[in-house]
Motif scaffolding. Structure first.
Motif, PDB file in Angstrom:
ATOM      1  N   SER A  80       0.837  -1.204   0.000  1.00  0.00           N
ATOM      2  CA  SER A  80       0.000   0.000   0.000  1.00  0.00           C
ATOM      3  C   SER A  80       0.871   1.252   0.000  1.00  0.00           C
ATOM      4  O   SER A  80       2.080   1.198   0.213  1.00  0.00           O
ATOM      5  CB  SER A  80      -0.943  -0.010   1.204  1.00  0.00           C
ATOM      6  N   SER A  81       0.224   2.369  -0.236  1.00  0.00           N
ATOM      7  CA  SER A  81       0.922   3.643  -0.393  1.00  0.00           C
ATOM      8  C   SER A  81       1.648   4.101   0.870  1.00  0.00           C
ATOM      9  O   SER A  81       2.490   4.986   0.803  1.00  0.00           O
ATOM     10  CB  SER A  81      -0.065   4.721  -0.826  1.00  0.00           C
ATOM     11  N   ASP A  82       1.374   3.494   2.024  1.00  0.00           N
ATOM     12  CA  ASP A  82       1.985   3.936   3.275  1.00  0.00           C
ATOM     13  C   ASP A  82       3.213   3.124   3.689  1.00  0.00           C
ATOM     14  O   ASP A  82       3.754   3.318   4.764  1.00  0.00           O
ATOM     15  CB  ASP A  82       0.954   3.946   4.405  1.00  0.00           C
ATOM     16  N   TRP A  83       3.685   2.226   2.822  1.00  0.00           N
ATOM     17  CA  TRP A  83       4.900   1.477   3.123  1.00  0.00           C
ATOM     18  C   TRP A  83       6.105   2.395   3.010  1.00  0.00           C
ATOM     19  O   TRP A  83       6.095   3.373   2.269  1.00  0.00           O
ATOM     20  CB  TRP A  83       5.056   0.299   2.163  1.00  0.00           C
ATOM     21  N   GLY A  84       7.181   2.039   3.717  1.00  0.00           N
ATOM     22  CA  GLY A  84       8.436   2.782   3.622  1.00  0.00           C
ATOM     23  C   GLY A  84       9.373   2.105   2.640  1.00  0.00           C
ATOM     24  O   GLY A  84       9.408   0.877   2.554  1.00  0.00           O
ATOM     25  N   ILE A  85      10.120   2.896   1.880  1.00  0.00           N
ATOM     26  CA  ILE A  85      11.092   2.375   0.921  1.00  0.00           C
ATOM     27  C   ILE A  85      12.397   3.139   1.102  1.00  0.00           C
ATOM     28  O   ILE A  85      12.389   4.351   1.347  1.00  0.00           O
ATOM     29  CB  ILE A  85      10.563   2.453  -0.526  1.00  0.00           C
ATOM     30  N   GLN A  86      13.514   2.416   1.003  1.00  0.00           N
ATOM     31  CA  GLN A  86      14.822   3.010   1.283  1.00  0.00           C
ATOM     32  C   GLN A  86      15.844   2.496   0.274  1.00  0.00           C
ATOM     33  O   GLN A  86      15.816   1.329  -0.109  1.00  0.00           O
ATOM     34  CB  GLN A  86      15.247   2.601   2.699  1.00  0.00           C
TER      35      GLN A  86
END
Length: 192
Positions: A80-86
């Motif tokens: 979903s749009s609220d996941w974190g990506i690094q």
């Protein structure tokens, strides 16, 4: 249509704390979009892409190794749009704010997510509190030493990150044989 309309600094932070589900909905972090994530490594460096689940924001959920110039779907799952990506050791960004959306897939690029570089100590503020980060190692051999230590501790992701930095530094200094040796080690670790 690009979902990201704010400056990148407003979308990526050193602390990923999306809050509880109702709060994520209220603040717009979760806006109903759910789909696969595609990362196109538009840089000259191999990177590690890490995902953070909003219900467990302090630990890496999964990570992927991304060769330069290649595009990758991050697994077969939907996020979903609220996941974190690094990217590498960079700040953690909210997927929905740094990725374009085509109705079924989020697409983003490491250059949009701030790849960290070997720089002197950095001073700044996080939530109004002054912080100073220590300078990272400057020699590729330092990164290799850190990678060996992390690998013996079972931190494969951290080891890969350190080896990627060593390989990048060897490449930048024209030490092609050492770069190849380190990249071979990366592939060996990834194969295990």
């Amino acid at each position: 249509m690009l979902a990201a309309t704010l400056p990148v600094q407003a979308q990526c932070t050193t602390s990923y704390e999306p809050g509880a589900q109702p709060q994520r909905v209220t603040t717009g972090l979760f806006d109903g979009r759910v789909g696969r994530i595609k990362v196109i490594n538009n840089t000259e460096n191999a990177t590690l892409i890490s995902l953070y689940h909003p219900d467990a924001p302090k630990r890496v959920f999964k990570y992927w190794y991304a060769e330069p110039g290649e595009g990758y779907l991050l697994g077969i799952d939907n996020y979903s749009s609220d996941w974190g990506i690094q990217v590498d050791e960079g700040p953690i960004c909210i997927v929905g704010r740094v990725a374009s959306w085509d109705g079924s897939t989020f697409t983003t690029f490491p250059s949009r997510l701030f790849i960290t570089e070997a720089t002197p100590s950095i001073k700044g503020t996080v939530s109004g509190t002054p912080v100073t980060l220590p300078p990272p190692p400057q020699l590729p051999t330092d990164y290799e030493t850190i990678a060996r230590k992390l690998l013996t501790e079972g931190d494969i992701r951290g080891s890969l990150l350190s080896l990627l930095r060593a390989a990048d530094l060897y490449k930048a200094s024209g030490q092609i044989a050492d770069e190849k040796r380190v990249r071979d080690r990366i592939n060996q670790i990834r194969g295990n």
